[in-house]
Design an enzyme around this catalytic site. Structure first.
Site, PDB file in Angstrom:
ATOM      1  N   ASP A   1       0.961  -1.261  -0.552  1.00 18.04           N
ATOM      2  CA  ASP A   1      -0.078  -0.018   0.164  1.00 18.04           C
ATOM      3  C   ASP A   1       1.196   1.221  -0.084  1.00 18.04           C
ATOM      4  O   ASP A   1       1.489   1.441   0.961  1.00 18.04           O
ATOM      5  CB  ASP A   1      -0.568   0.052   1.334  1.00 18.04           C
TER       6      ASP A   1
ATOM      7  N   LYS B   1       3.190  11.351  -3.634  1.00 18.30           N
ATOM      8  CA  LYS B   1       1.622  10.581  -4.421  1.00 18.30           C
ATOM      9  C   LYS B   1       0.773  11.342  -5.018  1.00 18.30           C
ATOM     10  O   LYS B   1       0.653  11.416  -6.114  1.00 18.30           O
ATOM     11  CB  LYS B   1       1.405   9.819  -3.853  1.00 18.30           C
TER      12      LYS B   1
ATOM     13  N   GLU C   1      -6.735   0.515  -4.873  1.00 16.51           N
ATOM     14  CA  GLU C   1      -6.893   0.310  -2.847  1.00 16.51           C
ATOM     15  C   GLU C   1      -8.232  -0.551  -2.319  1.00 16.51           C
ATOM     16  O   GLU C   1      -9.118  -0.898  -1.661  1.00 16.51           O
ATOM     17  CB  GLU C   1      -6.572   1.888  -2.196  1.00 16.51           C
TER      18      GLU C   1
ATOM     19  N   ASP D   1     -13.182   4.756   1.629  1.00 19.59           N
ATOM     20  CA  ASP D   1     -11.957   5.237   2.269  1.00 19.59           C
ATOM     21  C   ASP D   1     -11.495   6.217   2.935  1.00 19.59           C
ATOM     22  O   ASP D   1     -10.903   7.104   0.992  1.00 19.59           O
ATOM     23  CB  ASP D   1     -10.546   4.144   0.860  1.00 19.59           C
TER      24      ASP D   1
END
Ligand code: ADP
Ligand code: MG
Length: 616
Positions: free
Chosen positions: A21, A78, A181, A203
């Site tokens: 992850d 990211k 994800e 999420d």
């Protein structure tokens, strides 16, 4: 007496595949065990720093440097993955990224970050995080790991996915699969076992929000729809609390500390601590010591809830849109899965439960779920987990430019992948020999509002009147969400195809160069590790000999033997601090050799002692 050795031989068993992850805020890795997915690393901050000596550091140590040396540290990288300077203007307003132009680079080229005296692209920075995870996991497992499954937000476009794969390659990992994800989260909960049903995955992490509706049919996942916001997460909550605290401090100290980056980072840590506490207790204190001044402010859960209500509401709006996209009603959702550290917040749980009218899954740690699911996917790929097939979804529509700057969509948003589509086009001009194929990504109707992915020519068509040529364009999105385009002249069978390389990606040569560079470092790092191991073994040997010297067996040795042992000990001590692990091991061997007699004598004495029933 031997120390734990890392066997890089691989043995007979097939290599494990690491599930990773790679988060905006935190990253971690897991593997599939006989009993299920298991974490291989701790949760490390996705932060990279360059020390004053020029060493690159990733994880917790780098996070510490964010306070002491913010100019040498980067977080949230990211957000920059697979993006060009034009894409990140919003980010630059929010994040202190230090970009550097590389002279002659064209305006749409890669982003370069300045970290101390080093310059790195976002995939290189991410590669340092991946390499740390890889190493930590190798240390725990005692095996070499070179293959990985990496998760990405469902919203990542082609360029962002490509950049993630590049990061893996630079870190020495063969990225077998990118998984969304939310899909990984559903796998971690083993929801595939229930065979049929509709699952919502919510999420809320540090920087991004994702919601997905998955359908499970005969044990197979299909993503019906995804929605989300790449600028919504725990960071926003931190910013709200920061604003409150900064205002307080301004009025209490008569000083605006927001220009002191060390103070700001300290305050940010204090704010995050208080926020995370509030998930478990009804009140928490924001506490800052800076330059002999002290600031304290209690925040109650009530105040906190009121503060963050608008943020929670924004996520709920996305959930409703996602439901609409999936053409599912709330009543049809069987399970809700919570993912991301921010779903520990009680208000978030309560509101999500209210919206979906079903109690969400929170049994697993929300910040570990995605890595665990990545490991399950890795298990599927390695054959450890059987009878499971994963379908994923493409986040944006893909099409080609047609007359008048219009987009003709071939693959629509939320199509499950792998996906393919074919459409026929023709020429606009008599005798036209070349056709330009312009591939675009986006939801808008006009080419200028979409993102240009690639252009290529289908050349040397036989001359024909306008409208007679039949050109077949085929789009194929592979399991990683990477697009392949083929254009074919249906009459001649002539074909032209390319894997679409997004415009902000790294060239193959650049990636190669980065891999080579990482090899250089890998060698240095590997040496350091072996030196450390050799020293540990030397310590153990020296301690054992020291103990043996007090044994009666030592006294029984000949003076020459005792002398030889002393020489061997001195010999080992002389090379102990050397950087050459061969040398250290050589001296360990010498010591072992001259103490063999001693060891045997000690054994005999011990056996004799045991036989006599006396204790040594
Ligand atoms: P990402 O996927 O973005 O890397 P994570 O899923 O690891 O992020 O979530 C990180 C976020 O979760 C951070 O904003 C962190 O402060 C927040 N978080 C972690 N634990 C808690 C908690 N107990 N209460 C509230 N927020 C938390
Ligand atoms: Mg996450």
């Amino acid at each position: 007496m031997s120390t734990f050795q890392i066997d890089f031989g691989g043995g007979n068993s097939p290599q494990k595949i690491l599930g990773i992850d790679l988060g905006t805020t935190n990253s971690l890795a897991a593997i599939m065990d006989l009993t299920g997915p298991r974490l291989m690393t701790g949760i490390i901050p996705s932060v990279v720093a360059v020390s004053e000596e020029g060493d690159v550091i990733a994880g917790e140590e780098a996070l510490q440097m964010l306070v002491t040396h913010p100019e040498r540290t980067v977080y949230s990288v990211k957000r920059l993955m697979g993006r060009g300077p034009a894409d990140i203007q919003d980010e630059l307003k929010l994040f202190p990224f230090r970009l550097t132009g590389l002279g002659d680079a064209p305006s749409d080229s890669m982003i370069h970050l300045q970290l101390g005296d080093k310059v790195m692209t976002p995939p290189e920075v991410s590669a340092h995080i991946l390499r740390k995870l890889k190493w930590d996991a190798e240390n725990v497992l005692g095996e070499r790991l070179t293959q990985a499954v990496i998760t990405v937000p469902a919203y990542f476009n082609d360029a962002q996915r490509q950049a993630t794969k590049d990061a893996g390659r630079i870190a020495g990992l063969d990225v077998l699969r990118l998984v969304n994800e939310p899909t990984a989260a559903a796998l971690a909960y083993g929801l595939d076992k229930r065979k049929e049903g509709v699952i919502a995955v919510y999420d809320l992490g540090g920087g991004t929000f994702d919601v997905s509706i998955l359908r499970l049919h005969e044990g197979i996942f299909e993503v019906l729809a995804t929605n989300g916001d790449t600028h919504l997460g725990g960071d926003d909550i931190d910013n709200l609390l920061m604003a409150v605290a900064l205002e307080d401090i301004q009025s209490e100290w008569g000083e605006n500390i927001s220009s002191h980056s060390d103070a700001v980072q300290l305050l940010r840590r204090a704010v995050i601590q208080a926020k995370e506490k509030l998930s478990f207790v009804p009140a928490a204190v924001i506490d800052l010591n800076y330059n002999d001044k002290h600031y304290q402010r209690e925040i109650t859960l009530d105040v906190f809830n009121r503060l963050i209500q608008p943020i929670v509401e924004r996520t709920l709006a996305r959930c409703r849109a996602c439901l609409a996209d999936s053409k599912m009603s709330v009543a049809e959702i069987n399970e809700v899965v919570m993912v991301g550290g921010s779903t520990r917040i009680p208000l978030v749980r309560a509101e999500v439960e209210k919206l979906f009218r079903s109690r969400p899954h929170t049994e697993l740690n929300p910040d570990e779920v995605v890595a665990l699911g990545a490991a399950v996917q890795a298990g599927i790929l390695s054959g450890d987990v059987k009878d499971q097939l994963l379908l994923d979804v493409t986040p944006l529509s893909l099409g080609i430019e047609t007359m008048g700057g219009l987009v003709s969509k071939l693959i629509h948003r939320n199509s499950t992948i792998p996906a393919s589509a074919v459409d026929q086009f023709t020429t606009a001009v008599d005798g036209q020999r070349n056709v330009l194929i312009h591939v675009v990504q986006g939801e808008r109707e006009l080419v200028k509002d979409c993102r240009s992915l690639a252009r290529f020519d289908l050349k040397e068509l036989p001359p024909m009147p306008a409208g007679l040529a039949r050109i077949e364009v085929r789009f194929l999105i592979d399991a990683n969400g990477i697009l392949n385009v083929t254009a074919r002249d249906a009459r001649t069978g002539q074909e032209q195809s390319l894997e679409v390389k997004p415009s902000y990606g790294l060239s193959d040569e650049q990636v190669e160069a980065m891999i080579l560079e990482s090899f250089d470092h890998a060698e240095a790092d590997m040496n350091e590790r072996q030196v450390r191991e050799a020293r540990v073994e030397a310590d153990n040997n020296l301690a054992a000999v020291e103990k043996a010297r007090r044994n009666e067996a030592f006294v029984a040795l000949s003076p020459e033997e005792r002398q030889a042992i002393e020489v061997a000990i001195q010999g080992l001590l002389a090379v102990y601090h050397s950087e050459d692990h061969h040398l250290i091991r050589e001296k360990i061997d010498v010591l072992n050799e001259v103490t063999r007699n001693l060891a045997e004598n000690m054994m005999n004495t011990a056996v004799r002692g045991a036989l006599k029933g006396t204790k040594l």
